[in-house]
Enzyme design. Structure first.
Site, mmCIF file in Angstrom:
data_model
loop_
_atom_site.group_PDB
_atom_site.id
_atom_site.type_symbol
_atom_site.label_atom_id
_atom_site.label_comp_id
_atom_site.label_asym_id
_atom_site.label_seq_id
_atom_site.Cartn_x
_atom_site.Cartn_y
_atom_site.Cartn_z
ATOM 1 C CB THR A 22 -0.914 0.014 1.247
ATOM 2 O OG1 THR A 22 -0.101 -0.222 2.414
ATOM 3 C CG2 THR A 22 -1.992 -1.041 1.179
ATOM 4 C CB ALA A 82 1.100 1.614 16.358
ATOM 5 C CB CYS A 97 5.878 1.049 7.292
ATOM 6 S SG CYS A 97 5.473 -0.409 6.294
#
Ligand code: NAI
Ligand code: UGA
EC number: 1.1.1.22
Length: 497
Positions: A113, A245, A298
């Site tokens: 993604t 997170a 990420c």
């Protein structure tokens, strides 16, 4: 719907129709996406649940071939041994997506993604086309009920889009439950993280069917994860928790990196400050290592994901707050490169610089968003000649990354970049050693030998604060380090030993 005991597995009343209501039938999992998450996660599920058949599929035939070979497509400590034991027992890697979807009871969507690199939201919004494609494949293929699990990191509400795609394209009579089950593993420690997760998060519909689907996924994890570590929430909380997170972790690094700049200017040591602050149990000691900046596929992507969400919700102060985390990271990379140029007498043009480490962190060959790439780009723009060494990253990968960053072809880059086969070769005849990744082997190098082969004065720039600076200084090195005022230059301009 009923929930009865079948190795503890909750069953749907519709399971008989699926052919899985029978207690002797095998529960089957399909994972779409054989990447850093899909591969290791399914390896652990298969090893802990010998009676579950797990098939990992990918559009990339090369990647699947690698998973089926002796040369796995990614390096992850401990993974190879596990794969060797269970591959083709109850863990399978395949390109036959159709078959795997059809026979599965539960399907993980674990595709990439990335941040969008075109159109609306360019550079900010998550690109969900691979998730959408996976959902369409499931809908067009599945002929029996499925639990579809978002494993990929997605924005809040993605499960709704997946549901809509499944509902509007499904085969007659097929029912779906969509769950969110974000992954929290970190590369380099994926196996330990998967074996002993801090928590497993499962979000689902607050309906009877939703809670049964949650129970089924929970049953899979309960084979090795204590029940109290399995947290269930509504779908949106689960999706948002993953972004939060990662944003909090990235924020801690940017926070300590701002302090590293203050330390360099004042004489405080960032390691000492981090220790003193981290001993407060309310703050905690983890993720306070100042560095040349966070990398990886990420952190930046997911912080941008959160920023884009806040912007879409017209929460501009929230977006601005999180944007600072990324700006500080960019600034830290640039600051480190500037530290190198400035201390090499203002110019690196034509100078040989040894770059130690190209991966975004130790114990992985992954270079996605590695700070090393950015440092190299800055130094190349200053005319430096780079000799790069990383214990795991391939030459081909390094040239691909540098080409992408600089816009130069590999042939052009080869005039200024060499790939060394070890740290000693990289360091030989160089003006400076630059530590970009915290590989353990860099701590154990023969620095007296390295010093004897380098140009004088010899410099070390420690972007990871991993070396014994006192020892290096006593050898004659000029040491510059993130988060410390140079003590350090006491040997500068002394004649070589
Ligand atoms: N890399 C990491 O450490 C972590 C990643 N995540 C998240 O997990 C997701 C996956 O990340 P990675 O595994 O790193 O990505 P990756 O890029 O390593 O793997 C994704 C794989 O999905 C495949 N794929 C894409 N569309 C497909 C389709 N329609 N059918 C079959 N295969 C398809 C790609 O070919 C690729 O091999 C991302 O959303 C990421 O944010 C979450 C936690 C940790
Ligand atoms: O969603 C994801 O992809 C994953 O992102 C991170 O995992 P990862 O990126 O693999 O590795 P980290 O250990 O978090 O390191 C990220 C970057 O921060 C840097 N870092 C880390 C810690 C620190 O104190 N200082 C620091 O600079 C590392 O060197 C690395 O470049 C999170 O730690 C995982 O929980 C999450 O699942």
């Amino acid at each position: 719907m009923t929930s009865n005991d079948n190795d503890g597995m909750p069953t749907f009343s519709g399971d008989e129709k699926n052919g899985h209501g029978d207690e002797h039938s095998t529960f089957r999992i399909c994972c779409i996406g054989a990447g850093y998450v899909g591969g290791p996660t399914c390896a652990i599920i298969a090893s802990k649940c010998p009676h579950i058949k797990v098939t990992v599929v990918d559009v990339s035939a090369d990647r699947i071939a690698a998973w089926n070979s002796d040369h796995l497509p990614l390096f992850e400590p401990g993974l190879e041994d596990i794969i060797k034991t269970i591959r083709n027992r109850n863990l399978f890697f395949s390109t036959d997506t159709k078959k795997a979807i059809q026979e599965a009871d539960l399907i993980f969507i674990s595709v990439n993604t990335p941040t969008k690199s075109y159109g609306f939201g360019n550079g900010r919004a998550p690109d969900l086309r691979y998730v959408e494609e996976a959902a369409r494949q499931i809908a067009h293929t599945a002929t029996s009920n499925k639990i579809v699990v978002e494993k990929s990191t997605v924005p809040v509400n993605a499960a709704e889009s997946i549901k809509t795609i499944l509902k509007t394209n499904k085969q007659p009579g097929v029912c779906y439950q969509v769950l969110s089950n974000p992954e929290f593993l970190a590369e380099g420690s994926a196996i330990c993280d998967l074996l002993a997760p801090d928590r497993v998060l499962i979000g689902g519909d607050e309906s009877i069917d939703g809670s049964l689907a949650i129970k089924k996924l929970s049953w899979v994890y309960e084979h090795w994860v204590p029940k109290e570590r399995i947290l269930t929430t509504n779908t949106w909380s689960s999706e948002l928790s993953k972004l939060v997170a990662n944003a909090f972790l990235a924020q801690r690094i940017s926070s300590i990196n701002t302090i590293s700049a203050v330390c360099e200017a004042t004489g405080a040591s960032v390691s000492e400050v981090a220790k003193a602050v981290g001993l407060d149990s309310r703050i905690g000691s983890k993720f306070l290592n100042a560095s040349v900046g966070f990398g990886g596929s990420c952190f930046q992507k997911d912080v941008y994901n959160l920023i884009y969400l806040a912007e879409s919700l017209k929460l501009e102060p929230v977006a601005q707050y999180w944007l600072q985390v990324i700006k500080i990271n960019d600034w830290q990379r640039e600051r480190f490169a500037h530290m190198i140029v400035q201390n090499l007498f203002g110019s690196v043009s034509g100078k040989k610089i040894a770059i130690l480490g190209f991966a975004f962190k130790k114990d992985t060959a992954d270079t996605r968003e590695s700070s090393s790439i950015y440092v190299c780009r800055y130094l190349l723009a200053e005319g430096a000649s780079l000799h790069i060494y990383d214990p795991k990253v391939s030459m081909q990968r390094i040239f691909l990354d540098l080409s992408e960053q600089t816009g130069k072809s590999e042939a052009e880059l080869r005039n200024h970049v060499r790939i060394a086969t070890d740290a000693y070769e990289a360091a030989k005849e160089s003006h400076a050693l630059v530590i970009c990744t915290e590989w353990d082997e860099f701590k154990k190098l023969d620095y007296p030998l390295i010093y004897s082969t380098m140009k004088k004065p010899s410099f070390i720039f420690d972007g990871r604060i991993i070396l014994d600076h006192d020892q290096l200084i006593s050898l004659g090195f000029n040491v510059f380090c993130i988060g410390q005022k140079p003590p350090i230059n006491k040997y500068l301009n002394q004649s070589p030993r």
